[in-house]
Write a protein that holds these residues in place. Structure first.
Motif, PDB file in Angstrom:
ATOM      1  N   GLY A   1     -10.900  86.826 -25.691  1.00  0.00           N
ATOM      2  CA  GLY A   1     -10.267  86.699 -27.006  1.00  0.00           C
ATOM      3  C   GLY A   1     -10.671  85.415 -27.703  1.00  0.00           C
ATOM      4  N   GLU A   2     -10.731  84.314 -26.965  1.00  0.00           N
ATOM      5  CA  GLU A   2     -11.152  83.042 -27.541  1.00  0.00           C
ATOM      6  C   GLU A   2     -12.614  83.095 -27.968  1.00  0.00           C
ATOM      7  N   LEU A   3     -13.458  83.725 -27.161  1.00  0.00           N
ATOM      8  CA  LEU A   3     -14.872  83.865 -27.510  1.00  0.00           C
ATOM      9  C   LEU A   3     -15.031  84.689 -28.782  1.00  0.00           C
ATOM     10  N   ARG A   4     -14.271  85.742 -28.895  1.00  0.00           N
ATOM     11  CA  ARG A   4     -14.336  86.589 -30.097  1.00  0.00           C
ATOM     12  C   ARG A   4     -13.911  85.801 -31.330  1.00  0.00           C
ATOM     13  N   ALA A   5     -12.796  85.071 -31.224  1.00  0.00           N
ATOM     14  CA  ALA A   5     -12.305  84.290 -32.364  1.00  0.00           C
ATOM     15  C   ALA A   5     -13.302  83.207 -32.761  1.00  0.00           C
ATOM     16  N   ALA A   6     -13.829  82.495 -31.771  1.00  0.00           N
ATOM     17  CA  ALA A   6     -14.793  81.429 -32.063  1.00  0.00           C
ATOM     18  C   ALA A   6     -16.064  81.990 -32.678  1.00  0.00           C
ATOM     19  N   SER A   7     -16.524  83.131 -32.168  1.00  0.00           N
ATOM     20  CA  SER A   7     -17.773  83.694 -32.676  1.00  0.00           C
ATOM     21  C   SER A   7     -17.616  84.254 -34.089  1.00  0.00           C
ATOM     22  N   LEU A   8     -16.465  84.809 -34.420  1.00  0.00           N
ATOM     23  CA  LEU A   8     -16.245  85.316 -35.782  1.00  0.00           C
ATOM     24  C   LEU A   8     -16.298  84.185 -36.804  1.00  0.00           C
TER      25      LEU A   8
ATOM     26  N   MET B   1     -18.156  85.978  -9.199  1.00  0.00           N
ATOM     27  CA  MET B   1     -18.976  86.383 -10.348  1.00  0.00           C
ATOM     28  C   MET B   1     -18.121  86.512 -11.605  1.00  0.00           C
ATOM     29  N   ALA B   2     -16.947  87.095 -11.480  1.00  0.00           N
ATOM     30  CA  ALA B   2     -16.067  87.224 -12.642  1.00  0.00           C
ATOM     31  C   ALA B   2     -15.621  85.850 -13.112  1.00  0.00           C
ATOM     32  N   SER B   3     -15.354  84.950 -12.183  1.00  0.00           N
ATOM     33  CA  SER B   3     -14.977  83.582 -12.555  1.00  0.00           C
ATOM     34  C   SER B   3     -16.127  82.876 -13.267  1.00  0.00           C
ATOM     35  N   ASP B   4     -17.375  83.134 -12.815  1.00  0.00           N
ATOM     36  CA  ASP B   4     -18.547  82.570 -13.500  1.00  0.00           C
ATOM     37  C   ASP B   4     -18.627  83.071 -14.938  1.00  0.00           C
ATOM     38  N   VAL B   5     -18.367  84.348 -15.140  1.00  0.00           N
ATOM     39  CA  VAL B   5     -18.405  84.926 -16.483  1.00  0.00           C
ATOM     40  C   VAL B   5     -17.342  84.269 -17.360  1.00  0.00           C
ATOM     41  N   ILE B   6     -16.153  84.078 -16.819  1.00  0.00           N
ATOM     42  CA  ILE B   6     -15.072  83.431 -17.568  1.00  0.00           C
ATOM     43  C   ILE B   6     -15.460  82.004 -17.932  1.00  0.00           C
ATOM     44  N   GLU B   7     -16.060  81.292 -16.993  1.00  0.00           N
ATOM     45  CA  GLU B   7     -16.486  79.909 -17.236  1.00  0.00           C
ATOM     46  C   GLU B   7     -17.546  79.847 -18.329  1.00  0.00           C
ATOM     47  N   ILE B   8     -18.497  80.754 -18.286  1.00  0.00           N
ATOM     48  CA  ILE B   8     -19.546  80.790 -19.315  1.00  0.00           C
ATOM     49  C   ILE B   8     -18.941  81.121 -20.680  1.00  0.00           C
ATOM     50  N   MET B   9     -18.031  82.106 -20.734  1.00  0.00           N
ATOM     51  CA  MET B   9     -17.398  82.459 -22.016  1.00  0.00           C
ATOM     52  C   MET B   9     -16.614  81.278 -22.572  1.00  0.00           C
ATOM     53  N   THR B  10     -15.927  80.541 -21.710  1.00  0.00           N
ATOM     54  CA  THR B  10     -15.158  79.369 -22.145  1.00  0.00           C
ATOM     55  C   THR B  10     -16.090  78.291 -22.690  1.00  0.00           C
ATOM     56  N   SER B  11     -17.199  78.045 -21.998  1.00  0.00           N
ATOM     57  CA  SER B  11     -18.176  77.056 -22.462  1.00  0.00           C
ATOM     58  C   SER B  11     -18.804  77.480 -23.785  1.00  0.00           C
TER      59      SER B  11
END
Length: 145
Positions: free
Chosen positions: A82-89, A6-16
């Protein structure tokens, strides 16, 4: 400790989601038409929904899931977050600017339409004063109001 699927799924979704936001930002910077970006916006909405669903499920099924991550998984999670935060900002700032520009453009078009059509009316008030009212002029964009 085995990797938590489940945690790996969350990481995959955040990366996508980060990748979709970066692509949308790049295409907006390239001044692509908003209609051409609808597919990216839909993908972004689906990924956000999937992320919210997975996080809610993790919270219900394994309330201490974040404490159970091993160091490697925790590092991957932190990097993805961190990447999701940077991309979303960056994406949010650009979208906010696009919305402001669109609103400014519509205001300018509306003001010019009012000026050209002379769509104003005057009415007497109760005290005998004459008040000018600018009526809203319908604006058509590509044949639609």
């Amino acid at each position: 400790m085995p990797e938590q699927p489940m945690a790996s799924d969350v990481i995959e979704i955040m990366t996508s989601l980060s990748a979709v936001m970066r692509e949308e930002t790049a295409r907006l910077n390239a001044h692509e038409r908003a209609l051409d970006l609808a597919e990216l916006a839909n993908a972004k909405a689906r990924l956000v929904g999937a992320l919210e669903e997975r996080l809610a499920r993790l919270g219900r099924q394994e309330p201490s899931w974040s404490a159970q991550m091993d160091d490697a998984l925790r590092e991957r999670f932190a990097d993805a977050l961190g990447e999701l935060r940077a991309a979303s900002l960056v994406n949010a700032a650009l979208l906010e600017r696009q919305i402001e520009l669109s609103a400014d453009m519509m205001s300018a078009i509306s003001a010019e339409a009012k000026r050209l059509t002379g769509n104003r009316t005057y009415a007497y008030g109760a005290s005998g004063n004459l008040a000018r009212t600018d009526l809203t002029t319908p604006i058509s964009l590509n044949g639609e109001f």
